[in-house]
Design a protein around this motif. Structure first.
Motif, PDB file in Angstrom:
ATOM      1  N   THR A   2      -0.745  19.167   4.512  1.00  0.00           N
ATOM      2  CA  THR A   2       0.202  19.486   5.568  1.00  0.00           C
ATOM      3  C   THR A   2       1.631  19.093   5.212  1.00  0.00           C
ATOM      4  OG1 THR A   2      -0.284  17.390   6.669  1.00  0.00           O
ATOM      5  CG2 THR A   2      -1.538  19.316   7.381  1.00  0.00           C
ATOM      6  N   TYR A   3       1.811  18.231   4.210  1.00  0.00           N
ATOM      7  CA  TYR A   3       3.159  17.872   3.773  1.00  0.00           C
ATOM      8  C   TYR A   3       3.855  19.050   3.090  1.00  0.00           C
ATOM      9  CZ  TYR A   3       2.538  12.759   4.353  1.00  0.00           C
ATOM     10  OH  TYR A   3       2.358  11.496   4.842  1.00  0.00           O
ATOM     11  N   GLY A   4       3.093  20.033   2.586  1.00  0.00           N
ATOM     12  CA  GLY A   4       3.685  21.036   1.720  1.00  0.00           C
ATOM     13  C   GLY A   4       4.105  20.381   0.423  1.00  0.00           C
ATOM     14  N   GLY A   5       5.238  20.814  -0.122  1.00  0.00           N
ATOM     15  CA  GLY A   5       5.742  20.168  -1.333  1.00  0.00           C
ATOM     16  C   GLY A   5       6.205  18.766  -1.021  1.00  0.00           C
ATOM     17  N   LEU A   6       5.659  17.788  -1.756  1.00  0.00           N
ATOM     18  CA  LEU A   6       5.918  16.380  -1.461  1.00  0.00           C
ATOM     19  C   LEU A   6       6.369  15.651  -2.713  1.00  0.00           C
ATOM     20  CD1 LEU A   6       5.636  13.885   0.510  1.00  0.00           C
ATOM     21  CD2 LEU A   6       3.311  13.643  -0.401  1.00  0.00           C
ATOM     22  N   ILE A   7       7.395  14.823  -2.560  1.00  0.00           N
ATOM     23  CA  ILE A   7       7.792  13.880  -3.601  1.00  0.00           C
ATOM     24  C   ILE A   7       7.642  12.470  -3.040  1.00  0.00           C
ATOM     25  CG2 ILE A   7       9.720  12.990  -4.989  1.00  0.00           C
ATOM     26  CD1 ILE A   7      10.873  15.829  -4.996  1.00  0.00           C
ATOM     27  N   VAL A   8       6.991  11.592  -3.800  1.00  0.00           N
ATOM     28  CA  VAL A   8       6.878  10.183  -3.434  1.00  0.00           C
ATOM     29  C   VAL A   8       7.561   9.363  -4.523  1.00  0.00           C
ATOM     30  CG1 VAL A   8       5.323   8.259  -2.917  1.00  0.00           C
ATOM     31  CG2 VAL A   8       4.678  10.591  -2.251  1.00  0.00           C
ATOM     32  N   VAL A   9       8.454   8.478  -4.112  1.00  0.00           N
ATOM     33  CA  VAL A   9       9.178   7.628  -5.068  1.00  0.00           C
ATOM     34  C   VAL A   9       8.917   6.167  -4.728  1.00  0.00           C
ATOM     35  CG1 VAL A   9      11.420   7.071  -6.078  1.00  0.00           C
ATOM     36  CG2 VAL A   9      10.983   9.387  -5.254  1.00  0.00           C
ATOM     37  N   ASP A  10       8.590   5.380  -5.753  1.00  0.00           N
ATOM     38  CA  ASP A  10       8.413   3.934  -5.597  1.00  0.00           C
ATOM     39  C   ASP A  10       9.733   3.231  -5.898  1.00  0.00           C
ATOM     40  OD1 ASP A  10       5.711   4.101  -4.971  1.00  0.00           O
ATOM     41  OD2 ASP A  10       5.105   4.038  -7.076  1.00  0.00           O
ATOM     42  N   HIS A  11      10.110   2.298  -5.042  1.00  0.00           N
ATOM     43  CA  HIS A  11      11.359   1.545  -5.200  1.00  0.00           C
ATOM     44  C   HIS A  11      11.079   0.042  -5.095  1.00  0.00           C
ATOM     45  CE1 HIS A  11      13.153   5.416  -3.914  1.00  0.00           C
ATOM     46  NE2 HIS A  11      12.331   5.353  -2.877  1.00  0.00           N
ATOM     47  N   THR A  12      12.055  -0.743  -5.498  1.00  0.00           N
ATOM     48  CA  THR A  12      12.111  -2.154  -5.149  1.00  0.00           C
ATOM     49  C   THR A  12      13.420  -2.361  -4.403  1.00  0.00           C
ATOM     50  OG1 THR A  12      10.818  -2.833  -7.075  1.00  0.00           O
ATOM     51  CG2 THR A  12      12.120  -4.517  -5.971  1.00  0.00           C
ATOM     52  N   VAL A  13      13.319  -2.757  -3.136  1.00  0.00           N
ATOM     53  CA  VAL A  13      14.492  -2.931  -2.285  1.00  0.00           C
ATOM     54  C   VAL A  13      14.440  -4.339  -1.702  1.00  0.00           C
ATOM     55  CG1 VAL A  13      15.791  -2.066  -0.302  1.00  0.00           C
ATOM     56  CG2 VAL A  13      14.465  -0.471  -1.718  1.00  0.00           C
ATOM     57  N   GLY A  14      15.415  -5.173  -2.032  1.00  0.00           N
ATOM     58  CA  GLY A  14      15.424  -6.547  -1.557  1.00  0.00           C
ATOM     59  C   GLY A  14      14.202  -7.321  -2.007  1.00  0.00           C
ATOM     60  N   GLY A  15      13.721  -7.019  -3.204  1.00  0.00           N
ATOM     61  CA  GLY A  15      12.559  -7.704  -3.751  1.00  0.00           C
ATOM     62  C   GLY A  15      11.224  -7.178  -3.256  1.00  0.00           C
ATOM     63  N   GLU A  16      11.230  -6.154  -2.389  1.00  0.00           N
ATOM     64  CA  GLU A  16       9.992  -5.612  -1.813  1.00  0.00           C
ATOM     65  C   GLU A  16       9.724  -4.217  -2.348  1.00  0.00           C
ATOM     66  OE1 GLU A  16       8.038  -4.986   2.634  1.00  0.00           O
ATOM     67  OE2 GLU A  16      10.185  -4.648   2.356  1.00  0.00           O
ATOM     68  N   ARG A  17       8.453  -3.935  -2.682  1.00  0.00           N
ATOM     69  CA  ARG A  17       8.064  -2.581  -3.068  1.00  0.00           C
ATOM     70  C   ARG A  17       8.131  -1.680  -1.837  1.00  0.00           C
ATOM     71  NH1 ARG A  17       5.124  -0.104  -7.246  1.00  0.00           N
ATOM     72  NH2 ARG A  17       6.106  -1.719  -8.480  1.00  0.00           N
ATOM     73  N   VAL A  18       8.768  -0.532  -1.986  1.00  0.00           N
ATOM     74  CA  VAL A  18       8.916   0.443  -0.909  1.00  0.00           C
ATOM     75  C   VAL A  18       8.620   1.823  -1.477  1.00  0.00           C
ATOM     76  CG1 VAL A  18      10.526   1.511   0.735  1.00  0.00           C
ATOM     77  CG2 VAL A  18      10.675  -0.945   0.276  1.00  0.00           C
ATOM     78  N   ALA A  19       7.892   2.641  -0.723  1.00  0.00           N
ATOM     79  CA  ALA A  19       7.659   4.029  -1.118  1.00  0.00           C
ATOM     80  C   ALA A  19       8.369   4.952  -0.138  1.00  0.00           C
ATOM     81  CB  ALA A  19       6.166   4.343  -1.144  1.00  0.00           C
ATOM     82  N   SER A  20       9.062   5.957  -0.656  1.00  0.00           N
ATOM     83  CA  SER A  20       9.701   6.956   0.191  1.00  0.00           C
ATOM     84  C   SER A  20       9.031   8.307  -0.028  1.00  0.00           C
ATOM     85  CB  SER A  20      11.200   7.051  -0.108  1.00  0.00           C
ATOM     86  OG  SER A  20      11.444   7.344  -1.475  1.00  0.00           O
TER      87      SER A  20
END
Length: 388
Positions: A288-306
């Motif tokens: 249902t997302y259709g075309g999806l991009i997932v990016v892994d980050h480190t923000v303020g020392g915390e792993r974050v996925a967008s």
């Protein structure tokens, strides 16, 4: 071929009102038939506790989780199922049997001779999905086999019942249905609304048992450098906020449902920008997302996925494993998947892909996301090539 060309021209003229179909989908029908990507099933934990949507706590033992692993494994082996299909199947099995292989000796005395987790008493139903032999799902011996029941539930070309009764893959456009509605389409229950209650539990099970195979294996283990900044995902002046995080009225069903992202309407082709420096862990079509991009980050020392959703295939400009910079042009706004018009569906998952989403707009505000004028921030050495 002439008819197809005419249809494509019509769709291009109609534009956003079509919403759900893209030229890329018409040229490649597999794009709509595939699920959310393959699954890699790992070790089975001894137990798992999760909450249903109505707040009830449920604890599953290793035997129940082993049945869940069987369902996910069959899903991984069945083309077109993917993570979205496995989620639907788990919701159905949780609702019907609490992931227990149930015999029914009152209807079929011989069913007690097969390995089981207890007795059921719902008419003459059997097994994980409470399937009925008299309805054509299979023999008693077959229905007391978890692997067979999973294959029957998924159906499709490799299913054992040739579409009668219908499995998930035999239901046209099942990917565009709410997962609870998709489960009901297979189970045809007298209580169609109950499957939705188990979606959070099913999601927790998948998070515990699996990860997408197509995600770069390195992204789960390697250190993602701290981001240099946080950027807003669309250029200034190009978007309108249309839907927020939290409970909302679903535009398809009209029902009140939870929305895990923030929707930003923008013209098709508007540049989508990475919210922070990071590494791409998924880029492709996902249910249902259709075309999806997932990016892994480190923000303020915390792993974050967008998560950036609803792109067409041609609008995905990065590939798994790519390093991206905050504000980099990674994709183009589209309307693929479960969408009513061109927009960016943005999700932010502090803790990583397996953790719950938070309010993306609030997260961006808290991290003082910088607005970007024009198309994108240009970063030396980071110009993406168009995906093929």
């Amino acid at each position: 071929m002439k008819k197809l060309i005419v249809l494509i021209v019509v769709l291009m003229l109609v534009g956003p009102s079509i919403g759900l179909l893209s030229v890329a989908t018409l040229m490649n029908p597999a794009a709509i038939s595939c699920g959310s990507g393959s699954l890699a099933v790992g070790s089975v934990p001894d137990s798992l506790t999760a909450q249903t949507r109505d707040g009830r706590s449920i604890t599953l033992n290793k035997n129940q989780l082993t049945h869940a692993a069987t369902i996910a494994t069959v899903g991984a082996q069945t083309p077109g199922v993917g993570r979205e299909g496995a989620l639907v199947a788990l919701m159905a099995a949780l609702t019907e049997s609490t992931l227990r292989m149930l015999a029914n000796t009152s209807a079929y005395p011989e069913s007690g001779n097969y390995q089981n987790d207890g007795l059921g008493s719902d008419h003459d139903s059997l097994g994980l999905f409470q399937m009925r032999s008299v309805s054509g799902w299979g023999t008693v011996a077959e229905l007391m086999d978890p692997d067979y029941q999973a294959r029957a539930f998924f159906g499709g070309l490799s299913g054992p019942n040739a579409g009668s009764p219908r499995g998930l893959l035999d239901i046209p456009g099942w990917q565009l249905l709410d997962p609870g509605q998709a489960a009901q389409a297979v189970e045809v229950s007298a209580y169609p609304d109950r499957y939705q209650n188990f979606q959070p539990v099913a999601e927790s099970i998948l998070a515990a048992l699996t990860r997408p195979q197509s995600a770069s294996a390195a992204s789960f283990d390697q250190i993602v450098p701290e981001t240099s900044q946080v950027a807003f995902p669309l250029p200034d002046g190009t978007y309108t906020k249309t839907d927020t995080f939290g409970m909302r009225t679903d535009p398809y069903s009209g029902e009140s449902k939870f929305h895990a992202g923030s929707d930003l309407a923008a013209p098709a082709g508007t540049p989508i920008l990475a919210v922070a420096d990071g590494i791409v862990s998924f880029a492709g079509q996902r249910g249902t997302y259709g075309g999806l991009i997932v990016v892994d980050h480190t923000v303020g020392g915390e792993r974050v996925a967008s998560y950036y959703a609803h792109m067409y295939d041609a609008g995905i400009l990065v590939a798994e494993g790519d390093s991206v910079a905050a504000g980099q042009h990674i994709g183009d706004v589209g309307s693929a998947g479960k969408s009513t018009g061109p927009h960016l569906h943005l999700e932010i998952h502090p803790g990583g892909v397996d953790q719950p989403a938070v309010n993306a707009e609030q997260w961006l505000a808290e991290h003082r996301a910088a607005g970007v004028a024009g198309a994108a921030v240009t970063t030396a050495g980071c110009t993406p090539e168009r995906a093929v």
